[in-house]
Structure formats: C-alpha cells, structure tokens
Design a protein around this motif. Structure first.
Motif, PDB file in Angstrom:
ATOM      1  N   LEU A  57       0.813  -1.216   0.000  1.00  0.00           N
ATOM      2  CA  LEU A  57       0.000   0.000   0.000  1.00  0.00           C
ATOM      3  C   LEU A  57       0.849   1.270   0.000  1.00  0.00           C
ATOM      4  CD1 LEU A  57      -2.866  -0.958   2.484  1.00  0.00           C
ATOM      5  CD2 LEU A  57      -2.819  -1.136  -0.008  1.00  0.00           C
TER       6      LEU A  57
ATOM      7  N   PHE B 119      -4.203   3.852  -2.940  1.00  0.00           N
ATOM      8  CA  PHE B 119      -5.366   3.292  -2.246  1.00  0.00           C
ATOM      9  C   PHE B 119      -4.887   2.597  -0.986  1.00  0.00           C
ATOM     10  CE2 PHE B 119      -8.856  -0.138  -2.310  1.00  0.00           C
ATOM     11  CZ  PHE B 119      -9.727   0.658  -1.587  1.00  0.00           C
ATOM     12  N   ASP B 120      -5.600   2.807   0.134  1.00  0.00           N
ATOM     13  CA  ASP B 120      -5.225   2.152   1.396  1.00  0.00           C
ATOM     14  C   ASP B 120      -6.396   1.368   1.994  1.00  0.00           C
ATOM     15  OD1 ASP B 120      -6.913   4.111   2.289  1.00  0.00           O
ATOM     16  OD2 ASP B 120      -5.510   5.003   3.715  1.00  0.00           O
ATOM     17  N   TYR B 121      -7.338   0.965   1.156  1.00  0.00           N
ATOM     18  CA  TYR B 121      -8.555   0.244   1.533  1.00  0.00           C
ATOM     19  C   TYR B 121      -9.608   1.140   2.169  1.00  0.00           C
ATOM     20  CZ  TYR B 121      -6.086  -4.135   0.598  1.00  0.00           C
ATOM     21  OH  TYR B 121      -5.392  -5.149  -0.013  1.00  0.00           O
ATOM     22  N   GLU B 122      -9.259   2.366   2.483  1.00  0.00           N
ATOM     23  CA  GLU B 122     -10.226   3.319   3.011  1.00  0.00           C
ATOM     24  C   GLU B 122     -10.436   4.482   2.044  1.00  0.00           C
ATOM     25  OE1 GLU B 122     -12.040   3.142   5.715  1.00  0.00           O
ATOM     26  OE2 GLU B 122     -11.206   1.237   6.403  1.00  0.00           O
TER      27      GLU B 122
ATOM     28  N   SER C 288      -9.110   6.372  -1.635  1.00  0.00           N
ATOM     29  CA  SER C 288      -8.372   6.267  -2.891  1.00  0.00           C
ATOM     30  C   SER C 288      -8.237   7.653  -3.509  1.00  0.00           C
ATOM     31  CB  SER C 288      -9.089   5.338  -3.880  1.00  0.00           C
ATOM     32  OG  SER C 288     -10.249   5.966  -4.422  1.00  0.00           O
TER      33      SER C 288
ATOM     34  N   TYR D 230      -1.451  -5.368  -5.931  1.00  0.00           N
ATOM     35  CA  TYR D 230      -2.056  -4.100  -5.525  1.00  0.00           C
ATOM     36  C   TYR D 230      -3.577  -4.197  -5.621  1.00  0.00           C
ATOM     37  CZ  TYR D 230      -2.092   0.952  -4.728  1.00  0.00           C
ATOM     38  OH  TYR D 230      -2.250   2.201  -4.188  1.00  0.00           O
ATOM     39  N   PRO D 231      -4.305  -3.695  -4.620  1.00  0.00           N
ATOM     40  CA  PRO D 231      -5.775  -3.820  -4.648  1.00  0.00           C
ATOM     41  C   PRO D 231      -6.403  -2.951  -5.725  1.00  0.00           C
ATOM     42  CG  PRO D 231      -5.087  -2.443  -2.807  1.00  0.00           C
ATOM     43  CD  PRO D 231      -3.829  -3.014  -3.391  1.00  0.00           C
TER      44      PRO D 231
ATOM     45  N   ARG E 114     -14.363   5.711   2.350  1.00  0.00           N
ATOM     46  CA  ARG E 114     -15.418   5.032   3.086  1.00  0.00           C
ATOM     47  C   ARG E 114     -16.022   5.994   4.102  1.00  0.00           C
ATOM     48  NH1 ARG E 114     -17.279   0.812   0.340  1.00  0.00           N
ATOM     49  NH2 ARG E 114     -15.528  -0.315  -0.595  1.00  0.00           N
TER      50      ARG E 114
END
Length: 386
Positions: free
Chosen positions: A30, A47-50, A52, A114-115, A242
């Motif tokens: 990340l 992007f850090d999962y929260e 982008s 990478y997500p 989010r």
C-alpha cells in the motif's frame, strides 16, 4: 511502458496523489503509487482500503503499460527534477526516470498484488468549487481530532433538495453551513458522515474547474462510499473514501439559540484583541469576555505572573428589555479564534442566553444589518470562577 510528460504536470500530480499514502501501511504494497499509461493519458493512483486518490494527466504515450513504485520516493524525485520534459520507461523489474542529465532507476513493486480501486459512484450532484471549499473550511474547524472517537472526526453532509448542509462538532463546539447546490436528480433526502480530513483535502485541491461532482453510493451500488471529482491545476482528480460508522449526535437544535443579549463587533478587531490577551492565558483556563453597554473587554491571566486586558468597541443589545441577563462569558481562546477566523464578514454577532450556556456566533455584513443564517457556529462556554 514508455511515456513523456511535462515536469511540472508530473510533479504536481505525484505530490497530490502521494498525500493519500498511509504513513504506516498495514501491508507494504500500500506504500506504492500506481501509474497506468493508455491513449494520451497517464493515470496515477493510490489506495489504502479506506481512501483512494486518482489523477489523470496528459502525456505522450509511446508504449502503454502499468507500473507500481514507491510513492513517497517518486514524489521526492519528481519534486527535485529540473525544468525539462520527463521520460519514464519501465520493463518487468524497474522504472527508469530521465529528465535532462538526471537519471533515476526505481525497483518495481508487484502490481498484481495491488488492490483494485473502488469505482466512482454515479454523480449525486455538483457544486461550485470556491463555494464548496469555503463552506468546508468553515465547518471542519469544529470537527474532532481524537481518533478514539471517530464519529466526531467527521463532517455530516445532509442533502435536502437543492440545499447541501455541512455539520461538525467535537462536543465543545458546533458549526453548520448551508449552501445551494445542483442535484443530479430529485431523489430522497440523504446524509453521509465523511472524514473531515478527506473532505478538506478534496475541497481545497479541486478548485481549478467550474464544478466539483459529489457522488454518494446507495442501494446495491455499495453503501458507505462517497466520491469527489474535479479539476486540479494539471488534470482531473478523483477521491473516494469510506464513510464513518456510528450515529452522529443530534446537535442541530443547539443552533437555535434565542439570545437574551447580543454583542456586535468588528471581526478583525476582536481577533487581534483575543490573540494578544490569550498570550497570558494559563493552560486550560478561560478567556473572560466582560460585556458593558458599548464595549466588550477581554481579560486573561497566568496566576499572579501575568495579566492582560483589552477593550473593543461593540454594540450591545438587551433582547429581553429587563437589563443585561449576563455581563461575563468564559471562552476557550483557541475555539474562539477558530470560530472568528471561519467567518467571512467584517462583523461578528455573538448571541448569549445565560452564563454557562452555548454562545452562537453568526456573520454580519454590516454592523446594523441582520445576521447571516447560512452559517452558525456554537461554542460551549466555560465556567468562570466565582
């Protein structure tokens, strides 16, 4: 991937995207910044999962491709490059950056790990960038900073027809701003709790275009996501984040202050006086405002070591007709300065009800005019020693 891009365009895009990189990523991947070249554009994203961030900039794309490199290192390099066109070339293992006689080689990160970035929801409506940036700046000052109480670190966005409301509180102060906007279609009223930090960054960094698009996901499109899209200095910028969980406290009713005493004064004069007097205010003690018939006096002290007093001309009105209901109020000086600096008018209107009760600050264009109703800032008063 093989592209050429203008140095200033690249540096600006990389700096902006890199702001969203996590300081302590939960997984090393990340920390990467993704570059994708296709057509006549390059898309840079994090992007850090929260949250982008994605920016699209023009480029001379000779070979299309995707590369993932250390975001902070790329930001440092881009900022240091000379004012010449930048060539970026990647193979399976490295990215080479050439600018004039300067050359850098960066090891590639595994892009397959990478997500995927979340998709931008359909636009809910648009708003003028300058108006939105000003509104956000007026409200985020009242948002909390304590991550252990996440619900207070957000700004509540409320959509009701063609009115967008922003509301924030940290339990000791509250700010409410209502402004017109252009809904994409007439839908049911909606609300979202957005992290104040992301909202502030979005509003300040998308002011180059004619509008900012706000996209709130709903239904089967994926609850709990909001997106912002607008023009930056050198490309189209997008941010998604989010939404915060938890129920935002019901504080709107606290904005409906029916003052017993109103005080009107020049905003810049009050700010200057508060700054000077607060220099001697002891930590965690109040700044005292003494209310007289034609002026207010600010007082503060650090025990017997230092004292400060300064008077400011004011228009004081007894709204009850029974004599001044109160003649002194205690403020947290930092909260008071935040509120005064958030106003965008030459004059400020203080509305007091009783000692220890909330104080309402509203903007005044003219000293004898009517207070604006689209912005309200409430500060909980501190108890004064007997």
């Amino acid at each position: 991937m093989k592209i050429r891009v203008e140095r200033d365009v690249l540096a600006d895009a990389v700096q902006w995207v890199a702001r969203s990189l996590p300081n302590r990523p939960s997984v090393p991947i990340l920390a990467g910044l993704r570059l994708e070249a296709a057509g006549g554009d390059v898309v840079l994203s994090t992007f850090d999962y929260e949250t982008s961030a994605k920016v699209t900039i023009p480029a001379d794309v000779k070979d299309e491709g995707v590369a993932l490199v250390s975001g902070r290192l790329l930001a440092d390099i881009a900022r240091s490059l000379p004012a010449k066109p930048v060539d970026l070339t990647s193979d399976d293992t490295k990215l080479e950056i050439t600018c004039g006689s300067a050359r850098f080689t960066l090891q590639l990160l595994p892009v397959a790990e990478y997500p995927d970035l979340p998709s931008m929801p359909a636009s809910t409506g648009t708003i003028t960038p300058d108006m939105f940036a000003q509104a956000v700046s007026q409200v985020v000052v009242a948002a909390g900073r304590d991550e252990l109480l996440p619900v207070f670190t957000g700004v509540r966005l409320e959509i009701e027809g063609d009115t967008l409301s922003l509301l924030a509180t940290d339990r000791y102060r509250m700010a409410l701003k209502e402004l017109p906007w252009n809904p994409a279609k007439r839908t049911d009223d909606a609300a979202a709790l957005v992290p104040a930090r992301v909202l502030s960054e979005s509003s300040k960094s998308m002011t180059a275009g004619e509008k900012i698009s706000l996209s709130l996901a709903g239904g089967d499109a994926g609850d709990g996501l909001i997106g912002f899209e607008g023009e930056g200095n050198n490309g189209v910028r997008q941010i998604t984040t989010r939404l915060l969980d938890g129920e935002f406290p019901k504080v709107r009713h606290l904005m409906n202050v029916q003052p017993a005493v109103t005080v009107r004064a020049n905003t810049s004069e009050v700010v200057a006086a508060v700054k000077r007097v607060a220099l001697v205010a002891e930590r965690n003690t109040s700044l005292r405002m003494m209310i007289a018939e034609d002026h207010i006096t600010f007082e503060a002290a650090t025990g017997d070591q230092a004292q400060a007093v300064e008077a400011v001309e004011a228009t004081v009105v007894d709204e009850t007709g029974n004599g001044l209901a109160m003649n002194a109020a205690g403020f947290n000086p930092h909260y008071l300065l935040d509120a005064l600096n958030a106003l965008d008018t030459p004059y400020v209107n203080f509305g007091f009800t009783a000692p220890g009760k909330p104080c309402l600050l509203t903007p005044l264009v003219e000293i004898d005019g009517e207070p604006s109703t689209d912005y309200k800032h409430v500060i909980m008063l501190m108890r004064l020693p007997q």
